[in-house]
Design a protein around this motif. Structure first.
Motif, PDB file in Angstrom:
ATOM      1  N   ASP A  24     -50.807   6.257 -28.897  1.00  0.00           N
ATOM      2  CA  ASP A  24     -51.062   7.684 -28.700  1.00  0.00           C
ATOM      3  C   ASP A  24     -52.284   8.123 -29.511  1.00  0.00           C
ATOM      4  O   ASP A  24     -52.206   8.275 -30.726  1.00  0.00           O
ATOM      5  CB  ASP A  24     -49.824   8.498 -29.095  1.00  0.00           C
ATOM      6  N   GLU A  25     -53.392   8.312 -28.829  1.00  0.00           N
ATOM      7  CA  GLU A  25     -54.667   8.747 -29.428  1.00  0.00           C
ATOM      8  C   GLU A  25     -55.010   7.956 -30.697  1.00  0.00           C
ATOM      9  O   GLU A  25     -55.226   8.533 -31.765  1.00  0.00           O
ATOM     10  CB  GLU A  25     -54.648  10.259 -29.703  1.00  0.00           C
ATOM     11  N   GLU A  74     -48.695   9.582 -32.397  1.00  0.00           N
ATOM     12  CA  GLU A  74     -49.922  10.239 -32.839  1.00  0.00           C
ATOM     13  C   GLU A  74     -49.934  10.445 -34.355  1.00  0.00           C
ATOM     14  O   GLU A  74     -50.956  10.286 -35.001  1.00  0.00           O
ATOM     15  CB  GLU A  74     -49.989  11.591 -32.118  1.00  0.00           C
ATOM     16  N   SER A  96     -48.307  12.789 -24.753  1.00  0.00           N
ATOM     17  CA  SER A  96     -47.365  12.237 -25.738  1.00  0.00           C
ATOM     18  C   SER A  96     -45.946  12.227 -25.183  1.00  0.00           C
ATOM     19  O   SER A  96     -45.182  11.284 -25.433  1.00  0.00           O
ATOM     20  CB  SER A  96     -47.402  13.062 -27.031  1.00  0.00           C
TER      21      SER A  96
HETATM   22 MG   LIG Z   1     -50.279  14.271 -27.772  1.00  0.00          MG
END
Ligand SMILES: [Mg+2]
Ligand SMILES: Nc1ncnc2c1ncn2[C@@H]1O[C@H](COP(=O)(O)OP(=O)(O)O)[C@@H](O)[C@H]1O
Length: 229
Positions: free
Chosen positions: A156-157, A83, A41
């Motif tokens: 992010d994810e 995220e 991140s």
């Molecule tokens: Mg992360």
């Protein structure tokens, strides 16, 4: 090309990134993979302009943009979907989507095209942010980023904690977004989703990129991950 050269990032005295060299080519999909706490991140924020570098530089199409702040990076076509998704809870889905349109020039991605990409969002357009499921929030966060018409989309994810059917919808959407011209950096904790999308793979561990390679070398990287941890 969006690029970090020799980037060091610190949180206080703790160094989170060490001499990161990372580049995403126009129109490509690159995956950044690493376990929790590896620095994924932080690297994504550093690329987006949301994280100061102690050393090193950031480049956009050959121009040094190291000190360009986040909102100006966004206007230059770099969009980060963090995220935690940052949905405004008291606004409806459509109000969340409409936020960026006042600040960015129009482009391919319009509200209608985002609804075409994620039909579920069209059904939920009048629902408040907090009442959306995790998958719907992720679609909303991606849709909102698309309405800035980014050339570089940093995710992010995006599939973390989502049901398989939703993961499949997100994978299809990422493929379509890329087909429409945006380059993508996809952060995940494993290869499962990235191997269906990316051409370039980078492993990050303890703030360092420890391996980079193409789709043909994923098995090698996976065994490295298992041995390493
Ligand atoms: Mg992360
Ligand atoms: N705001 C912050 N303040 C202090 N340390 C942080 C902060 N954000 C992240 N870190 C630390 O930096 C390292 C990398 O974090 P992060 O980039 O979030 O990793 P990842 O996304 O791979 O889980 C971790 O050790 C984490 O604890």
């Amino acid at each position: 090309m969006l690029e970090l050269r020799g980037a060091d990032v610190f949180y206080g005295k703790a160094q989170a990134l060490h001499e990161i060299n990372f580049a995403i080519a126009k129109g490509g999909i690159a995956a950044l993979i690493g376990r929790n706490g590896a620095g994924k991140s932080t690297l994504l924020r550093a690329l987006a302009g949301g994280q100061a570098l102690l050393h090193g530089t950031r480049w956009l199409d050959g121009e040094n943009i190291t000190s360009l702040p986040l909102h100006l990076c966004s206007r230059r076509g770099i969009a980060l979907v963090p995220e935690n998704r940052q949905i405004f809870p008291s606004l409806t889905a459509e109000e969340n989507l409409r936020l960026p349109t006042t600040l960015h020039p129009p482009g391919y991605w319009t509200l209608q095209r985002v609804y075409g990409l994620f039909p579920r969002l069209a059904e939920r357009r009048a629902t408040n942010g907090t009442s959306l499921s995790g998958g719907e929030q992720q679609m909303l966060a991606i849709g909102r980023a698309l309405l800035t018409n980014p050339r570089y989309l940093l995710l992010d994810e995006p599939t973390e904690g989502l049901a398989p059917v939703v993961v499949d919808a997100i994978i299809r959407a990422i493929g379509e977004i890329n087909a429409q011209g945006a380059a993508i950096v996809l952060v995940e904790q494993n290869f499962k989703v990235p191997r269906q999308l990316a051409q370039a793979f980078h492993l990050i561990d303890s703030g360092r990129i420890v391996w980079s390679g193409g789709a043909d070398a994923i098995d090698q990287a996976q065994s490295r991950m298992m041995i390493g941890h």
